[in-house]
Design an enzyme around this catalytic site. Structure first.
Site, PDB file in Angstrom:
ATOM      1  N   ASP A  40     -55.895  23.629 -13.961  1.00 44.52           N
ATOM      2  CA  ASP A  40     -55.723  24.790 -13.124  1.00 44.52           C
ATOM      3  C   ASP A  40     -54.595  25.614 -12.973  1.00 44.52           C
ATOM      4  OD1 ASP A  40     -56.702  26.612 -11.217  1.00 44.52           O
ATOM      5  OD2 ASP A  40     -55.745  25.460  -9.757  1.00 44.52           O
ATOM      6  N   SER A  41     -54.511  26.740 -12.636  1.00 45.44           N
ATOM      7  CA  SER A  41     -53.182  27.480 -12.527  1.00 45.44           C
ATOM      8  C   SER A  41     -52.381  26.840 -11.450  1.00 45.44           C
ATOM      9  CB  SER A  41     -53.489  28.856 -12.190  1.00 45.44           C
ATOM     10  OG  SER A  41     -54.261  28.722 -10.968  1.00 45.44           O
ATOM     11  N   HIS A  91     -59.742  28.206  -4.707  1.00 45.99           N
ATOM     12  CA  HIS A  91     -59.404  28.444  -3.287  1.00 45.99           C
ATOM     13  C   HIS A  91     -60.764  28.553  -2.228  1.00 45.99           C
ATOM     14  CE1 HIS A  91     -55.412  28.565  -5.462  1.00 45.99           C
ATOM     15  NE2 HIS A  91     -54.974  28.753  -4.033  1.00 45.99           N
ATOM     16  N   CYS A  94     -63.514  31.109  -7.440  1.00 47.77           N
ATOM     17  CA  CYS A  94     -62.107  30.872  -7.338  1.00 47.77           C
ATOM     18  C   CYS A  94     -61.969  29.631  -6.671  1.00 47.77           C
ATOM     19  CB  CYS A  94     -61.524  31.934  -6.559  1.00 47.77           C
ATOM     20  SG  CYS A  94     -59.781  31.830  -6.177  1.00 47.77           S
ATOM     21  N   CYS A 126     -59.927  26.128 -12.999  1.00 50.96           N
ATOM     22  CA  CYS A 126     -59.285  27.508 -12.908  1.00 50.96           C
ATOM     23  C   CYS A 126     -60.560  28.561 -12.903  1.00 50.96           C
ATOM     24  CB  CYS A 126     -58.071  27.663 -13.406  1.00 50.96           C
ATOM     25  SG  CYS A 126     -57.290  29.397 -13.017  1.00 50.96           S
ATOM     26  N   GLU A 155     -53.214  29.087   0.842  1.00 57.40           N
ATOM     27  CA  GLU A 155     -52.427  28.254   0.452  1.00 57.40           C
ATOM     28  C   GLU A 155     -51.358  28.093   1.790  1.00 57.40           C
ATOM     29  OE1 GLU A 155     -50.214  29.085  -3.224  1.00 57.40           O
ATOM     30  OE2 GLU A 155     -52.204  28.613  -4.351  1.00 57.40           O
ATOM     31  N   GLY A 186     -54.242  34.590 -11.633  1.00 57.30           N
ATOM     32  CA  GLY A 186     -55.349  35.689 -11.367  1.00 57.30           C
ATOM     33  C   GLY A 186     -54.809  37.116 -11.179  1.00 57.30           C
TER      34      GLY A 186
HETATM   35  N1  DGL Z   1     -57.090  29.002  -9.759  1.00 54.35           N
HETATM   36  C1  DGL Z   1     -57.248  30.273  -9.600  1.00 54.35           C
HETATM   37  C2  DGL Z   1     -58.727  30.703  -9.739  1.00 54.35           C
HETATM   38  O1  DGL Z   1     -59.604  29.966  -9.655  1.00 54.35           O
HETATM   39  C3  DGL Z   1     -56.763  31.023  -8.186  1.00 54.35           C
HETATM   40  C4  DGL Z   1     -55.300  31.097  -8.101  1.00 54.35           C
HETATM   41  C5  DGL Z   1     -54.485  32.021  -9.213  1.00 54.35           C
HETATM   42  O2  DGL Z   1     -54.714  33.200  -9.257  1.00 54.35           O
HETATM   43  O3  DGL Z   1     -54.082  31.537 -10.193  1.00 54.35           O
HETATM   44  O4  DGL Z   1     -59.055  31.837 -10.089  1.00 54.35           O
END
Ligand code: DGL
Length: 278
Positions: free
Chosen positions: A10-11, A187, A185, A73, A151, A43
């Site tokens: 993931d990012s 989150h 997403c 991600c 976050e 993102g």
């Molecule tokens: N992990 C990213 C997503 O699921 C969210 C956070 C980011 O923008 O990197 O799209």
């Protein structure tokens, strides 16, 4: 029976909402999680940059003998189709499984999608939903402020800031009349209660749950399941300081995470790009 680990990336640490679902349904598997915390967020970045980062993340994960990979991600998942064929191991992105889940859930054919700007601009969920359900009407919206708010722990009902932002983002979905909303997403599943208070009649699709079911299917199909007597494990890697890992990991996994975490210099996995960029 195959005890090799499964890579998950993931990012940042948001992908732990996906890992949590994977561990829940596949308790015998070993996972290697990489969160690119040094370069999060993805993102708001261009397709070119996200693609480059995804290839580097994969290059790191492939230093382990992984048997499969889960693209946790949603932003990377939205463009995964364009690079998926570069890899010979089976992969699961969250787009197709959650679109399938949504298409099987809707009864009125009106489906909403929320995600980062890059995810929504890619139209990946919309394209997949229309492929599965040609008569579907899809309404999508980027909700970029959700990521920093989550976050910062602003996830609880009664928190005026998240409620205000969520109302503004989600009211158009009430007008649209969708009966199903894809939380596109990593989150967003943490905002489940906030979102369902605003959209009480709407079925929420958690991509982590959909991806976990797809991973089970793929492991079975390729005879890659670990043996049912072994206890699974998770190894965590990030690309920035590890100081606040426990706190954030516990937020996203919704349980106390005290595991150790290792820091990776992701620049070392730039491969050929290193030479092109000079
Ligand atoms: N992990 C990213 C997503 O699921 C969210 C956070 C980011 O923008 O990197 O799209």
């Amino acid at each position: 029976m195959d005890r090799r680990p499964i890579g998950v990336f993931d990012s940042g640490l948001g992908g732990l909402t996906v890992l949590k679902e994977l561990c829940r349904v596949l308790p015998n598997e070993n996972f290697i999680y990489f969160g690119d915390t040094g370069r999060v967020p993805y993102g708001s970045r261009s397709t070119e940059t996200i693609t480059k980062y995804a290839r580097q993340d994969m290059r790191f994960l492939q230093t382990f003998d992984i048997k499969a990979v889960v693209v946790a991600c949603c932003t990377v998942s939205s463009l995964w189709k364009s690079i998926q064929n570069e890899y010979s191991i089976p992969s699961v992105s969250v787009v197709a499984p959650s679109a399938r889940h949504a298409s099987e859930t809707t009864t009125n054919g009106r489906i909403g999608v929320i995600g980062t700007a890059a995810t929504i601009n890619s139209r990946a969920f919309e394209i997949e939903l229309k492929r599965l359900l040609p008569h579907a009407e899809v309404f999508s919206a980027a909700c970029p402020l959700f990521v920093p708010l989550v976050e910062n722990g602003r996830i609880h009902p009664g928190d005026k800031v998240i409620e205000l932002v969520a109302c503004e983002y989600l009211e158009p979905f009430l007008t649209f009349g969708c009966d199903t909303l894809v939380l596109g997403c990593t989150h967003f599943p943490l905002l489940w209660r906030i979102i369902s208070d605003i959209l009480p009649q709407v079925n929420l699709i958690n991509p982590g749950v959909s991806a976990a079911n797809e991973l089970i299917r793929i492991l079975k199909e390729n005879e890659l399941l670990s043996d049912s007597d072994s206890t699974g494990s998770v190894s965590y890697y990030v690309s920035d300081d590890t100081g606040n890992f426990s706190e954030l990991a516990s937020l996203f996994m919704e349980q106390n995470i005290t595991n150790s975490v290792s820091k990776v210099d992701i620049d070392e996995y730039r491969g050929e790009e290193r030479y092109h960029e000079g």
